[in-house]
Design a protein around this motif. Structure first.
Motif, PDB file in Angstrom:
ATOM      1  N   SER A 255       0.831  -1.208   0.000  1.00 27.34           N
ATOM      2  CA  SER A 255       0.000   0.000   0.000  1.00 27.34           C
ATOM      3  C   SER A 255       0.862   1.253   0.000  1.00 27.34           C
ATOM      4  N   ARG A 256       1.931   1.250   0.795  1.00 24.90           N
ATOM      5  CA  ARG A 256       2.829   2.411   0.814  1.00 24.90           C
ATOM      6  C   ARG A 256       3.485   2.620  -0.545  1.00 24.90           C
ATOM      7  N   LYS A 257       3.867   1.529  -1.180  1.00 27.34           N
ATOM      8  CA  LYS A 257       4.489   1.634  -2.498  1.00 27.34           C
ATOM      9  C   LYS A 257       3.514   2.204  -3.514  1.00 27.34           C
ATOM     10  N   GLN A 258       2.248   1.757  -3.472  1.00 25.11           N
ATOM     11  CA  GLN A 258       1.242   2.266  -4.394  1.00 25.11           C
ATOM     12  C   GLN A 258       0.988   3.754  -4.164  1.00 25.11           C
ATOM     13  N   GLU A 259       0.932   4.163  -2.896  1.00 25.89           N
ATOM     14  CA  GLU A 259       0.711   5.577  -2.583  1.00 25.89           C
ATOM     15  C   GLU A 259       1.879   6.435  -3.064  1.00 25.89           C
ATOM     16  N   GLU A 260       3.101   5.939  -2.888  1.00 27.16           N
ATOM     17  CA  GLU A 260       4.271   6.693  -3.347  1.00 27.16           C
ATOM     18  C   GLU A 260       4.269   6.835  -4.863  1.00 27.16           C
ATOM     19  N   GLU A 261       3.925   5.755  -5.561  1.00 29.65           N
ATOM     20  CA  GLU A 261       3.883   5.829  -7.021  1.00 29.65           C
ATOM     21  C   GLU A 261       2.778   6.771  -7.495  1.00 29.65           C
ATOM     22  N   ALA A 262       1.624   6.732  -6.802  1.00 29.86           N
ATOM     23  CA  ALA A 262       0.531   7.626  -7.183  1.00 29.86           C
ATOM     24  C   ALA A 262       0.904   9.082  -6.940  1.00 29.86           C
ATOM     25  N   ALA A 263       1.549   9.357  -5.800  1.00 31.54           N
ATOM     26  CA  ALA A 263       1.961  10.729  -5.511  1.00 31.54           C
ATOM     27  C   ALA A 263       3.020  11.201  -6.494  1.00 31.54           C
ATOM     28  N   LYS A 264       3.922  10.323  -6.849  1.00 26.44           N
ATOM     29  CA  LYS A 264       4.970  10.682  -7.808  1.00 26.44           C
ATOM     30  C   LYS A 264       4.384  10.925  -9.189  1.00 26.44           C
ATOM     31  N   GLY A 265       3.427  10.121  -9.618  1.00 31.14           N
ATOM     32  CA  GLY A 265       2.814  10.297 -10.925  1.00 31.14           C
ATOM     33  C   GLY A 265       1.956  11.540 -10.998  1.00 31.14           C
ATOM     34  N   GLY A 266       1.301  11.934  -9.901  1.00 32.65           N
ATOM     35  CA  GLY A 266       0.450  13.120  -9.913  1.00 32.65           C
ATOM     36  C   GLY A 266       1.222  14.414  -9.911  1.00 32.65           C
TER      37      GLY A 266
END
Length: 304
Positions: A255-266
């Motif tokens: 979940s942390r990895k997904q959140e980091e990737e989403a924040a980085k992509g946004g």
């Protein structure tokens, strides 16, 4: 030959017998290596043994009633002599290990030696700065004259089986004897009919209303087995809890990895297939606008 301690799947020790078949010509200069290589070697933490009349030992001896025959000068810390008074742990080694360490500390890299016997505590309610360690209590117990209580097998089983971190003393028959001891570490033991269970010694931290075992889960299972208790159900429960915790940790990490990737992509502008940033359509290029290119506009421009 493999020796597995306690048969608890915690690894094992491999013992090998080496036979010397001939003498060798030993050259100390060649074995020590060049001087430049010595400078780059990692320096291990030193072994600082207690000196005579150490004030820390007076504190420990008076609180636990340790007999004078105990060789307290075999206690040591892993700190420099200048900072030895602030060491948090004290280890114990026999005479052979002590002599080997003192003679070879500067020649051989020694990572660990001895067994942990005391740990410093910052508790304000305790009457000593050091508490006992379960690792060294089996050797120290025979020298102790204070802070130890003999209890019944039922009380011992209740504490070992209890899932509570702090066991209420009111539920134990030995509460009166335990409360007579000073706050801090207390050693409790029981006498069983079977030889393997004659002396059970467990290091405890005690308050006025509660008592807490200072032993690991594996040690607890071992003691229960020694008292003839079937631990199959307890082992299964421990394994299921560990698997559940491991699954939760993996899910949380994902979940942390997904959140980091989403924040980085946004936070970054979207890119086209060629890698160049795509420009947002302007007002005149928006679909449905008058100047938007369509077949009719193209024909009018061509006729003009």
């Amino acid at each position: 030959m493999r020796i597995t301690p306690h048969l608890q799947d915690t690894g094992g020790f491999f013992v090998a017998l080496i036979e010397k078949v001939s003498d060798i010509n030993y050259d100390p200069a060649a074995a020590s290596g060049p001087a430049w290589k010595k400078k780059k070697m990692f320096k291990d933490e030193p072994f600082t043994f207690l000196k005579e009349d150490d004030e820390r030992w007076h504190d420990i001896r008076n609180h636990y009633g340790v007999d004078e025959t105990f060789q307290y000068q075999n206690l040591f810390s892993r700190r420099l002599e200048t900072n030895d008074a602030n060491s948090r742990q004290l280890f114990y080694a026999n005479d052979a290990i002590k002599n080997f360490v003192k003679e070879n500390m500067a020649k051989v890299s020694i990572q660990n030696a001895g067994m942990k016997m005391f740990s410093r505590t910052e508790g304000k309610v305790e009457n000593t700065r050091f508490r006992l360690s379960q690792e060294g209590i089996r050797y120290l117990f025979k020298f102790m004259n204070k802070q130890k209580v003999k209890i019944g097998a039922e009380d011992m089983l209740y504490m070992l089986k209890s899932e509570e971190n702090l066991v209420p003393l009111e539920k134990l028959e030995c509460k009166g004897d335990v409360r007579k001891q000073q706050n801090g570490t207390v050693v409790v033991y029981c006498d069983e009919d079977e030889p393997v269970c004659t002396w059970q010694k467990i290091c405890k931290r005690v308050g006025y209303h509660t008592i807490a075992p200072y032993i690991s889960k594996e040690e607890r299972l071992h003691l229960l087995r020694m008292m003839g208790v079937d631990c199959a159900e307890i082992e299964l429960l421990m394994k299921s809890k560990r698997k559940e915790k491991a699954a939760q940790d993996r899910e949380a990490a994902w979940s942390r990895k997904q959140e980091e990737e989403a924040a980085k992509g946004g936070s970054e502008p979207s890119t086209s297939a060629a890698g160049a940033p795509e420009e947002a359509p302007g007002p005149s290029d928006a679909p449905g606008s008058e100047s938007a290119e369509n077949p009719e506009n193209i024909q009018e421009m061509a006729s003009e």
